[in-house]
Design a protein around this motif. Sequence first.
Motif, PDB file in Angstrom:
ATOM      1  N   LEU A   1      -0.749   3.259   8.886  1.00 50.77           N
ATOM      2  CA  LEU A   1      -1.634   2.892   9.994  1.00 50.77           C
ATOM      3  C   LEU A   1      -2.030   1.416   9.923  1.00 50.77           C
ATOM      4  O   LEU A   1      -2.122   0.739  10.959  1.00 50.77           O
ATOM      5  CB  LEU A   1      -2.887   3.781   9.984  1.00 50.77           C
ATOM      6  CG  LEU A   1      -2.658   5.256  10.329  1.00 50.77           C
ATOM      7  CD1 LEU A   1      -3.959   6.034  10.219  1.00 50.77           C
ATOM      8  CD2 LEU A   1      -2.071   5.396  11.732  1.00 50.77           C
ATOM      9  N   VAL A   2      -2.272   0.921   8.707  1.00 45.75           N
ATOM     10  CA  VAL A   2      -2.604  -0.501   8.544  1.00 45.75           C
ATOM     11  C   VAL A   2      -1.461  -1.371   9.054  1.00 45.75           C
ATOM     12  O   VAL A   2      -1.668  -2.336   9.807  1.00 45.75           O
ATOM     13  CB  VAL A   2      -2.925  -0.822   7.075  1.00 45.75           C
ATOM     14  CG1 VAL A   2      -2.974  -2.328   6.848  1.00 45.75           C
ATOM     15  CG2 VAL A   2      -4.249  -0.205   6.667  1.00 45.75           C
ATOM     16  N   GLY A   3      -0.242  -1.030   8.666  1.00 40.70           N
ATOM     17  CA  GLY A   3       0.908  -1.802   9.143  1.00 40.70           C
ATOM     18  C   GLY A   3       1.077  -1.706  10.645  1.00 40.70           C
ATOM     19  O   GLY A   3       1.385  -2.714  11.318  1.00 40.70           O
ATOM     20  N   LEU A   4       0.855  -0.521  11.186  1.00 39.74           N
ATOM     21  CA  LEU A   4       0.970  -0.334  12.634  1.00 39.74           C
ATOM     22  C   LEU A   4      -0.030  -1.213  13.389  1.00 39.74           C
ATOM     23  O   LEU A   4       0.318  -1.886  14.362  1.00 39.74           O
ATOM     24  CB  LEU A   4       0.741   1.143  12.964  1.00 39.74           C
ATOM     25  CG  LEU A   4       0.965   1.574  14.415  1.00 39.74           C
ATOM     26  CD1 LEU A   4       2.430   1.496  14.774  1.00 39.74           C
ATOM     27  CD2 LEU A   4       0.442   2.988  14.624  1.00 39.74           C
ATOM     28  N   VAL A   5      -1.258  -1.228  12.913  1.00 40.99           N
ATOM     29  CA  VAL A   5      -2.308  -2.012  13.578  1.00 40.99           C
ATOM     30  C   VAL A   5      -2.016  -3.506  13.471  1.00 40.99           C
ATOM     31  O   VAL A   5      -2.173  -4.257  14.444  1.00 40.99           O
ATOM     32  CB  VAL A   5      -3.685  -1.673  12.984  1.00 40.99           C
ATOM     33  CG1 VAL A   5      -4.741  -2.649  13.482  1.00 40.99           C
ATOM     34  CG2 VAL A   5      -4.082  -0.241  13.337  1.00 40.99           C
ATOM     35  N   ILE A   6      -1.586  -3.937  12.272  1.00 34.05           N
ATOM     36  CA  ILE A   6      -1.319  -5.366  12.076  1.00 34.05           C
ATOM     37  C   ILE A   6      -0.209  -5.845  13.008  1.00 34.05           C
ATOM     38  O   ILE A   6      -0.338  -6.862  13.703  1.00 34.05           O
ATOM     39  CB  ILE A   6      -0.960  -5.649  10.610  1.00 34.05           C
ATOM     40  CG1 ILE A   6      -2.200  -5.475   9.722  1.00 34.05           C
ATOM     41  CG2 ILE A   6      -0.389  -7.063  10.451  1.00 34.05           C
ATOM     42  CD1 ILE A   6      -1.902  -5.581   8.237  1.00 34.05           C
ATOM     43  N   VAL A   7       0.902  -5.113  13.027  1.00 39.00           N
ATOM     44  CA  VAL A   7       2.018  -5.530  13.878  1.00 39.00           C
ATOM     45  C   VAL A   7       1.618  -5.461  15.344  1.00 39.00           C
ATOM     46  O   VAL A   7       1.964  -6.350  16.143  1.00 39.00           O
ATOM     47  CB  VAL A   7       3.252  -4.641  13.601  1.00 39.00           C
ATOM     48  CG1 VAL A   7       4.383  -4.990  14.564  1.00 39.00           C
ATOM     49  CG2 VAL A   7       3.725  -4.829  12.166  1.00 39.00           C
ATOM     50  N   TYR A   8       0.872  -4.427  15.722  1.00 41.99           N
ATOM     51  CA  TYR A   8       0.441  -4.330  17.123  1.00 41.99           C
ATOM     52  C   TYR A   8      -0.435  -5.517  17.509  1.00 41.99           C
ATOM     53  O   TYR A   8      -0.279  -6.087  18.601  1.00 41.99           O
ATOM     54  CB  TYR A   8      -0.319  -3.025  17.352  1.00 41.99           C
ATOM     55  CG  TYR A   8      -1.007  -2.987  18.695  1.00 41.99           C
ATOM     56  CD1 TYR A   8      -0.271  -2.792  19.870  1.00 41.99           C
ATOM     57  CD2 TYR A   8      -2.388  -3.180  18.800  1.00 41.99           C
ATOM     58  CE1 TYR A   8      -0.901  -2.787  21.110  1.00 41.99           C
ATOM     59  CE2 TYR A   8      -3.008  -3.177  20.030  1.00 41.99           C
ATOM     60  CZ  TYR A   8      -2.263  -2.981  21.192  1.00 41.99           C
ATOM     61  OH  TYR A   8      -2.882  -2.990  22.405  1.00 41.99           O
TER      62      TYR A   8
ATOM     63  N   GLY B   1      -3.338   8.317   1.420  1.00 43.27           N
ATOM     64  CA  GLY B   1      -3.138   6.903   1.111  1.00 43.27           C
ATOM     65  C   GLY B   1      -1.883   6.360   1.766  1.00 43.27           C
ATOM     66  O   GLY B   1      -1.878   5.235   2.295  1.00 43.27           O
ATOM     67  N   VAL B   2      -0.811   7.143   1.751  1.00 40.90           N
ATOM     68  CA  VAL B   2       0.423   6.725   2.417  1.00 40.90           C
ATOM     69  C   VAL B   2       0.186   6.600   3.913  1.00 40.90           C
ATOM     70  O   VAL B   2       0.609   5.625   4.559  1.00 40.90           O
ATOM     71  CB  VAL B   2       1.551   7.737   2.134  1.00 40.90           C
ATOM     72  CG1 VAL B   2       2.799   7.382   2.948  1.00 40.90           C
ATOM     73  CG2 VAL B   2       1.889   7.756   0.654  1.00 40.90           C
ATOM     74  N   LEU B   3      -0.513   7.575   4.488  1.00 41.93           N
ATOM     75  CA  LEU B   3      -0.795   7.542   5.921  1.00 41.93           C
ATOM     76  C   LEU B   3      -1.625   6.316   6.292  1.00 41.93           C
ATOM     77  O   LEU B   3      -1.368   5.648   7.304  1.00 41.93           O
ATOM     78  CB  LEU B   3      -1.527   8.820   6.334  1.00 41.93           C
ATOM     79  CG  LEU B   3      -1.942   8.921   7.805  1.00 41.93           C
ATOM     80  CD1 LEU B   3      -0.718   8.859   8.706  1.00 41.93           C
ATOM     81  CD2 LEU B   3      -2.730  10.201   8.051  1.00 41.93           C
ATOM     82  N   ILE B   4      -2.621   6.003   5.467  1.00 44.10           N
ATOM     83  CA  ILE B   4      -3.456   4.836   5.742  1.00 44.10           C
ATOM     84  C   ILE B   4      -2.633   3.554   5.684  1.00 44.10           C
ATOM     85  O   ILE B   4      -2.796   2.644   6.504  1.00 44.10           O
ATOM     86  CB  ILE B   4      -4.631   4.777   4.746  1.00 44.10           C
ATOM     87  CG1 ILE B   4      -5.623   5.914   5.044  1.00 44.10           C
ATOM     88  CG2 ILE B   4      -5.349   3.428   4.816  1.00 44.10           C
ATOM     89  CD1 ILE B   4      -6.710   6.060   4.014  1.00 44.10           C
ATOM     90  N   GLY B   5      -1.735   3.441   4.710  1.00 48.87           N
ATOM     91  CA  GLY B   5      -0.870   2.264   4.626  1.00 48.87           C
ATOM     92  C   GLY B   5      -0.020   2.097   5.870  1.00 48.87           C
ATOM     93  O   GLY B   5       0.144   0.984   6.391  1.00 48.87           O
TER      94      GLY B   5
ATOM     95  N   LEU C   1       0.828  -1.205   0.000  1.00 48.22           N
ATOM     96  CA  LEU C   1       0.000   0.000   0.000  1.00 48.22           C
ATOM     97  C   LEU C   1       0.865   1.258   0.000  1.00 48.22           C
ATOM     98  O   LEU C   1       0.634   2.193  -0.783  1.00 48.22           O
ATOM     99  CB  LEU C   1      -0.915   0.009   1.226  1.00 48.22           C
ATOM    100  CG  LEU C   1      -2.151  -0.891   1.206  1.00 48.22           C
ATOM    101  CD1 LEU C   1      -2.912  -0.745   2.515  1.00 48.22           C
ATOM    102  CD2 LEU C   1      -3.060  -0.531   0.037  1.00 48.22           C
ATOM    103  N   VAL C   2       1.849   1.277   0.881  1.00 53.13           N
ATOM    104  CA  VAL C   2       2.701   2.466   0.991  1.00 53.13           C
ATOM    105  C   VAL C   2       3.511   2.666  -0.287  1.00 53.13           C
ATOM    106  O   VAL C   2       3.635   3.784  -0.793  1.00 53.13           O
ATOM    107  CB  VAL C   2       3.621   2.352   2.218  1.00 53.13           C
ATOM    108  CG1 VAL C   2       4.613   3.501   2.258  1.00 53.13           C
ATOM    109  CG2 VAL C   2       2.799   2.333   3.496  1.00 53.13           C
TER     110      VAL C   2
END
Length: 390
Positions: free
Chosen positions: A280-287, A274-278, A39-40
């Motif tokens: 955040l998605v990675g942050l949530v997944i890893v968390y 879009g970059v910010l959302i990518g 995404l990023v």
Amino acid sequence: MSRLLQRLFGRLPVGWLQLTHNRTRFFAALAGVAFANVLVFVQLGIMNSMSSAAVRPYAFFSADIMISAHDANTLSDGANVARQWLYQALADPEVAEGMGLYVTNVPWDRGMTDISLTTFGVDPFQPQFLTGTLGPDAGFLQLRDAALLDRLARGFNRADAAGISPATPLSFETERRTLTAWTTFAGGGGFGSDGYMFVSDQTFLRLFPARRAAAPDHILLRVTPGADVAAVVTRLKATLSDPGLRIRSFADAKAEDLRYQQTRRPTGVVFGFGVLIGVLVGLVIVYQVLSSDVADHLREYATFKAMGYRPSFFLGVVFEEALVLGVLGFIPGMIFGGGILTLMGKVTTLPLRMTPDMALSVFLGTVLFSALSGAIATRRLAAADPADLF
């Protein structure tokens, strides 16, 4: 991998062993991190291509100063300027020469497809204002209704473009006139049009009879060798007293155009989100992965805590897991992201590609948001009391 991590951390790689204990969850986590990276990469690639496409037409011209209307944020928008300002600017002793530039989008019906070409009307007797092969080829524009076509225009068949030469020119109709393309140049599609075209200023005015020779879209100036462009701009701002003019160096005009495209145009803002959302998605997944892992091994951690291990030990274990997820998830994300950008670039003719700077920035960002996720995940462990866990 275990031996490598053991050498790196100087201890048993507890985090790696915990992650790989449940391989299904481990590979699902890697897929999630890779997806966030894709995404990023795609959003960054589109943002970079928008930036490249926005400033690409500036590379066609060799100028030091540009005079535009006050509302001309890009080359293709804004009101016209009076040619009289060109003559007044030429009165400055360090302004060597000037040229009026006409710009608009021209439709070209290709049968099955319609192509939109950003068309520049230039003085064919001043080729010094054009760069690369455009300068030598400007002589063709002295012919009536002659044009130089962008061979990389989106929707323009490459075989047809390759066949254009002075010996085999291509005639086509647009705006109820027949133009003849004598040669081509390398441009490429952008977000505002499918490509570019150059005609003479006289051909431009015949295509658009409502336009006047006395009102070009911009005025390009070249200064004498060794002249201070900034000083000339300052003098011109004092000499040309019309408050409706934007007088700036050509380099500043290019930078302001890029900044406007990135921060004021909806496309730039959307891709930035879009970059910010990518991220955040990675942050949530890893968390989620690290938080679940901490919860699953809370008793083991509590045992270590009761034995006297400090919080830094637990933080190191979780950071180890975050680093593993970030690095191993980045690799497939970079591969798939680069492949998607390459494919999109071929389809759209936009300058979409993976760059070393982009890969490095995404890698550092991946490691950073993985570490941040790990730090958040350990908060639950830090507050846990070993006596309450048994």
